[in-house]
Write a protein that holds these residues in place. Structure first.
Motif, PDB file in Angstrom:
ATOM      1  N   ARG A   1      50.101  45.133  42.910  1.00  0.00           N
ATOM      2  CA  ARG A   1      51.331  44.706  43.117  1.00  0.00           C
ATOM      3  C   ARG A   1      52.363  44.125  41.896  1.00  0.00           C
ATOM      4  NH1 ARG A   1      49.509  39.798  47.218  1.00  0.00           N
ATOM      5  NH2 ARG A   1      48.156  41.419  47.471  1.00  0.00           N
ATOM      6  N   LEU A   2      53.519  44.119  41.942  1.00  0.00           N
ATOM      7  CA  LEU A   2      54.476  43.670  40.786  1.00  0.00           C
ATOM      8  C   LEU A   2      54.442  42.044  40.777  1.00  0.00           C
ATOM      9  CD1 LEU A   2      57.428  45.988  41.147  1.00  0.00           C
ATOM     10  CD2 LEU A   2      55.686  46.260  39.609  1.00  0.00           C
TER      11      LEU A   2
ATOM     12  N   LEU B   1      43.187  40.032  45.833  1.00  0.00           N
ATOM     13  CA  LEU B   1      44.109  39.531  46.664  1.00  0.00           C
ATOM     14  C   LEU B   1      44.188  39.984  48.055  1.00  0.00           C
ATOM     15  CD1 LEU B   1      46.835  39.614  43.683  1.00  0.00           C
ATOM     16  CD2 LEU B   1      45.592  37.514  44.558  1.00  0.00           C
ATOM     17  N   LEU B   2      43.916  41.352  48.040  1.00  0.00           N
ATOM     18  CA  LEU B   2      44.248  42.004  49.394  1.00  0.00           C
ATOM     19  C   LEU B   2      42.945  41.365  50.522  1.00  0.00           C
ATOM     20  CD1 LEU B   2      44.595  45.555  48.587  1.00  0.00           C
ATOM     21  CD2 LEU B   2      46.308  43.997  49.620  1.00  0.00           C
ATOM     22  N   LEU B   3      41.565  41.055  49.712  1.00  0.00           N
ATOM     23  CA  LEU B   3      40.765  40.427  50.370  1.00  0.00           C
ATOM     24  C   LEU B   3      40.906  39.006  50.825  1.00  0.00           C
ATOM     25  CD1 LEU B   3      37.453  42.087  48.505  1.00  0.00           C
ATOM     26  CD2 LEU B   3      38.300  42.484  50.800  1.00  0.00           C
TER      27      LEU B   3
ATOM     28  N   ALA C   1      41.200  45.510  40.277  1.00  0.00           N
ATOM     29  CA  ALA C   1      40.436  44.535  40.536  1.00  0.00           C
ATOM     30  C   ALA C   1      40.909  43.429  41.035  1.00  0.00           C
ATOM     31  CB  ALA C   1      39.297  44.263  39.480  1.00  0.00           C
ATOM     32  N   LEU C   2      42.192  42.937  40.577  1.00  0.00           N
ATOM     33  CA  LEU C   2      42.806  41.828  40.821  1.00  0.00           C
ATOM     34  C   LEU C   2      43.342  41.994  42.253  1.00  0.00           C
ATOM     35  CD1 LEU C   2      43.983  38.851  40.383  1.00  0.00           C
ATOM     36  CD2 LEU C   2      45.643  39.882  39.038  1.00  0.00           C
TER      37      LEU C   2
ATOM     38  N   MET D   1      36.239  32.830  51.429  1.00  0.00           N
ATOM     39  CA  MET D   1      35.748  33.579  50.717  1.00  0.00           C
ATOM     40  C   MET D   1      36.165  33.158  49.259  1.00  0.00           C
ATOM     41  SD  MET D   1      35.798  37.682  49.960  1.00  0.00           S
ATOM     42  CE  MET D   1      34.692  38.077  51.304  1.00  0.00           C
ATOM     43  N   LYS D   2      35.153  32.835  48.178  1.00  0.00           N
ATOM     44  CA  LYS D   2      35.498  32.599  46.720  1.00  0.00           C
ATOM     45  C   LYS D   2      35.403  33.836  45.840  1.00  0.00           C
ATOM     46  CE  LYS D   2      34.546  29.412  43.084  1.00  0.00           C
ATOM     47  NZ  LYS D   2      33.569  28.286  42.577  1.00  0.00           N
ATOM     48  N   ILE D   3      36.148  34.322  45.374  1.00  0.00           N
ATOM     49  CA  ILE D   3      36.402  35.546  44.554  1.00  0.00           C
ATOM     50  C   ILE D   3      36.527  35.295  43.039  1.00  0.00           C
ATOM     51  CG2 ILE D   3      37.313  37.944  44.493  1.00  0.00           C
ATOM     52  CD1 ILE D   3      38.255  37.617  47.326  1.00  0.00           C
ATOM     53  N   ILE D   4      35.714  35.878  42.363  1.00  0.00           N
ATOM     54  CA  ILE D   4      36.074  35.873  40.859  1.00  0.00           C
ATOM     55  C   ILE D   4      36.267  37.255  40.293  1.00  0.00           C
ATOM     56  CG2 ILE D   4      35.156  35.422  38.598  1.00  0.00           C
ATOM     57  CD1 ILE D   4      33.386  33.261  39.712  1.00  0.00           C
TER      58      ILE D   4
END
Length: 262
Positions: free
Chosen positions: A186-187, A46-48, A41-42, A1-4
């Protein structure tokens, strides 16, 4: 999957300068930080990525100092970072900003899923994300509070709207804007900071845009304008009460009476 993930640097406080002619904020005039909603959103992206595989690219429009924010995204796990930076983009309203970001998304090859924060803390319009989707002609869902399910061809989300909760399924490619309740960011990772310190941040200027019609960008391409922008004046000051409970109660009563609250 490509995520922006579309992100933005916003003022860290009220100590910013305003251009007296355009009414636009001088973004180099004060301290900045990553728009808080964009961190959700970020993290969602990252979870996806961890669940579905693929890549996460962060995209922003702003001055060169936005590289600091992009490197912070690297330390959280982003794979690539792209900045749209050109004086021709300056002073853009929602329409021109979303169009420039749409052009940038085309340059970097599009995405299956585009993620935005619900809104920014400087503009507060909550319109840029949906406007990007409209420019691209793809489905979108705003105010997403939960990812219900994700498949290779679609994503199912829950939206907390003004008076209802709605579950929507969107086929890829699509865009969603996420609310702060969706996850906990996340940190930054010291390991990732060391690993990515030499990783480049890609800079795109106006000449890189597929559409070279200058009337679609920046102040020229903005049909709306800010008439006036200012930090609200301080109208009240803190009052400290001293003494025991009875004395503080009497002082509080006097203060509330003087302010004509009671």
């Amino acid at each position: 999957m490509k995520i922006i993930v579309c992100m933005k640097q916003v003022p860290a406080g009220t100590n910013v300068e305003i251009d007296p002619e355009t009414g636009a904020m001088k973004r180099m005039s004060g301290e900045t930080r990553t728009n808080p909603y964009d961190l959700f959103a970020l993290e969602t992206a990252l979870l996806l990525k961890e669940k579905m595989g693929g890549t996460v690219t962060v995209l922003t429009m702003g001055p060169a100092q936005a590289e600091e924010m992009m490197r912070d995204a690297y330390t959280m796990g982003a794979d690539e970072a792209v900045i749209l930076s050109d004086r021709k983009f300056a002073g853009a309203d929602v329409l021109a900003t979303s169009y420039a970001l749409k052009q940038g998304i085309e340059v970097i090859g599009g995405a299956d899923l585009i993620l935005c924060g619900r809104q920014t803390t400087d503009g507060d319009t909550a319109q840029v994300g949906p406007a990007i989707a409209e420019h691209m002609g793809i489905p979108h869902a705003a105010w997403v509070s939960e990812i219900v399910n994700v498949r290779e061809d679609a994503i199912c989300v829950k939206q907390d709207l003004a008076s209802v909760t709605q579950v929507s399924e969107l086929p890829f490619p699509c865009l969603i804007t996420v609310d702060k309740d969706i996850c906990v960011p996340r940190l930054p990772s010291y390991r990732l900071m060391r690993e990515t310190e030499e990783r480049p941040v890609r800079i795109l200027s106006f000449k890189d845009m597929p559409d070279q019609d200058l009337s679609r960008y920046g102040l020229i391409g903005s049909p709306t304008a800010v008439e006036r922008m200012f930090a609200p004046p301080e109208t009240q000051k803190q009052v400290y009460l001293e003494g025991n409970a009875d004395e503080k109660t009497e002082q509080l009563f006097s203060v509330l009476t003087e302010e004509k609250i009671i």
